[in-house]
Design a protein around this motif. Structure first.
Motif, PDB file in Angstrom:
ATOM      1  N   ALA A 154       6.206  11.923 -13.353  1.00 17.65           N
ATOM      2  CA  ALA A 154       6.343  13.383 -13.256  1.00 17.65           C
ATOM      3  C   ALA A 154       5.509  14.053 -14.351  1.00 17.65           C
ATOM      4  CB  ALA A 154       7.798  13.801 -13.394  1.00 17.65           C
ATOM      5  N   GLU A 155       5.077  15.248 -14.102  1.00 24.45           N
ATOM      6  CA  GLU A 155       4.285  16.013 -15.073  1.00 24.45           C
ATOM      7  C   GLU A 155       5.185  16.812 -15.964  1.00 24.45           C
ATOM      8  OE1 GLU A 155       0.837  16.058 -15.486  1.00 24.45           O
ATOM      9  OE2 GLU A 155       0.846  14.389 -14.116  1.00 24.45           O
ATOM     10  N   THR A 194       8.700   7.998 -13.971  1.00 20.24           N
ATOM     11  CA  THR A 194       8.607   8.519 -12.608  1.00 20.24           C
ATOM     12  C   THR A 194       7.229   9.110 -12.322  1.00 20.24           C
ATOM     13  OG1 THR A 194       9.484  10.668 -13.258  1.00 20.24           O
ATOM     14  CG2 THR A 194      11.069   9.020 -12.485  1.00 20.24           C
ATOM     15  N   GLN A 205      14.854  14.799 -25.913  1.00 23.40           N
ATOM     16  CA  GLN A 205      13.434  14.932 -25.626  1.00 23.40           C
ATOM     17  C   GLN A 205      12.820  13.567 -25.305  1.00 23.40           C
ATOM     18  OE1 GLN A 205      12.142  16.982 -29.161  1.00 23.40           O
ATOM     19  NE2 GLN A 205      12.241  18.988 -28.181  1.00 23.40           N
ATOM     20  N   GLU A 254      13.857  12.581 -21.841  1.00 24.17           N
ATOM     21  CA  GLU A 254      13.114  13.354 -20.848  1.00 24.17           C
ATOM     22  C   GLU A 254      11.677  12.845 -20.717  1.00 24.17           C
ATOM     23  OE1 GLU A 254      11.953  17.968 -19.722  1.00 24.17           O
ATOM     24  OE2 GLU A 254      13.052  17.557 -21.560  1.00 24.17           O
ATOM     25  N   GLU A 255      11.029  12.563 -21.841  1.00 25.72           N
ATOM     26  CA  GLU A 255       9.663  12.047 -21.813  1.00 25.72           C
ATOM     27  C   GLU A 255       9.609  10.683 -21.135  1.00 25.72           C
ATOM     28  OE1 GLU A 255       8.241  12.115 -25.851  1.00 25.72           O
ATOM     29  OE2 GLU A 255       8.500  14.294 -25.994  1.00 25.72           O
ATOM     30  N   GLU A 256      10.571   9.841 -21.446  1.00 25.43           N
ATOM     31  CA  GLU A 256      10.636   8.508 -20.829  1.00 25.43           C
ATOM     32  C   GLU A 256      10.824   8.634 -19.328  1.00 25.43           C
ATOM     33  OE1 GLU A 256      10.717   4.247 -20.880  1.00 25.43           O
ATOM     34  OE2 GLU A 256      10.084   5.713 -22.359  1.00 25.43           O
ATOM     35  N   PHE A 257      11.726   9.545 -18.903  1.00 20.65           N
ATOM     36  CA  PHE A 257      11.953   9.760 -17.476  1.00 20.65           C
ATOM     37  C   PHE A 257      10.662  10.206 -16.796  1.00 20.65           C
ATOM     38  CE2 PHE A 257      12.941  12.625 -13.952  1.00 20.65           C
ATOM     39  CZ  PHE A 257      13.642  11.762 -13.136  1.00 20.65           C
ATOM     40  N   LYS A 258       9.971  11.156 -17.408  1.00 22.01           N
ATOM     41  CA  LYS A 258       8.715  11.641 -16.824  1.00 22.01           C
ATOM     42  C   LYS A 258       7.682  10.529 -16.744  1.00 22.01           C
ATOM     43  CE  LYS A 258       9.122  16.491 -18.185  1.00 22.01           C
ATOM     44  NZ  LYS A 258       8.590  17.543 -19.046  1.00 22.01           N
ATOM     45  N   GLU A 259       7.626   9.707 -17.808  1.00 25.91           N
ATOM     46  CA  GLU A 259       6.665   8.615 -17.829  1.00 25.91           C
ATOM     47  C   GLU A 259       6.981   7.592 -16.741  1.00 25.91           C
ATOM     48  OE1 GLU A 259       5.619   4.971 -20.777  1.00 25.91           O
ATOM     49  OE2 GLU A 259       5.775   6.942 -21.720  1.00 25.91           O
ATOM     50  N   ASP A 283       7.221   0.223 -14.288  1.00 26.18           N
ATOM     51  CA  ASP A 283       7.921   1.483 -14.543  1.00 26.18           C
ATOM     52  C   ASP A 283       9.213   1.563 -13.735  1.00 26.18           C
ATOM     53  OD1 ASP A 283       6.149   2.359 -16.423  1.00 26.18           O
ATOM     54  OD2 ASP A 283       5.162   3.825 -15.139  1.00 26.18           O
TER      55      ASP A 283
END
Length: 106
Positions: free
Chosen positions: A105-106, A103, A93, A96-101, A35
């Motif tokens: 992040a929730e 990192t 979107q 943002e989802e990729e970034f959360k995945e 990741d």
């Protein structure tokens, strides 16, 4: 949503780099080495694209810049960008989802 295809690749890194990546993973900054590497490569590509755009902008004449700005303003006033919004929103979107995945992040 666009289909996401991932390709496995092998990378050799110096020990000190792996150690730093592992520290980030241990601190829960990233879920895994993979990741972190995806994130780092994506950020680097983004920076390279920005630099390319800057170089391109340097080659434009003031007249070309003015023409591009006027065309963008015309489209904005006419609402020509409206049809593109769903695609832009979907892309944002996905980012943002990729970034959360990446990192964790929730």
């Amino acid at each position: 949503m666009a289909e996401r295809v991932e390709y496995p690749i092998s990378v050799r890194l110096p020990g000190y780099v792996v150690k730093k990546i592992d520290e980030l993973v241990q601190r829960k900054e990233f879920r895994s080495r993979s990741d972190f590497i995806k994130f780092a490569v994506t950020m680097t590509l983004g920076q390279m694209m920005i630099e390319e755009a800057r170089e391109l902008a340097k080659s434009l004449t003031p007249e070309e810049i003015k023409a591009e700005a006027m065309e963008a303003r015309r489209k904005l006033l006419k609402g020509d960008f409206e049809d593109e919004w769903p695609e832009v929103k979907e892309t944002l979107q996905e980012v943002e989802e990729e970034f959360k995945e990446l990192t964790g992040a929730e």
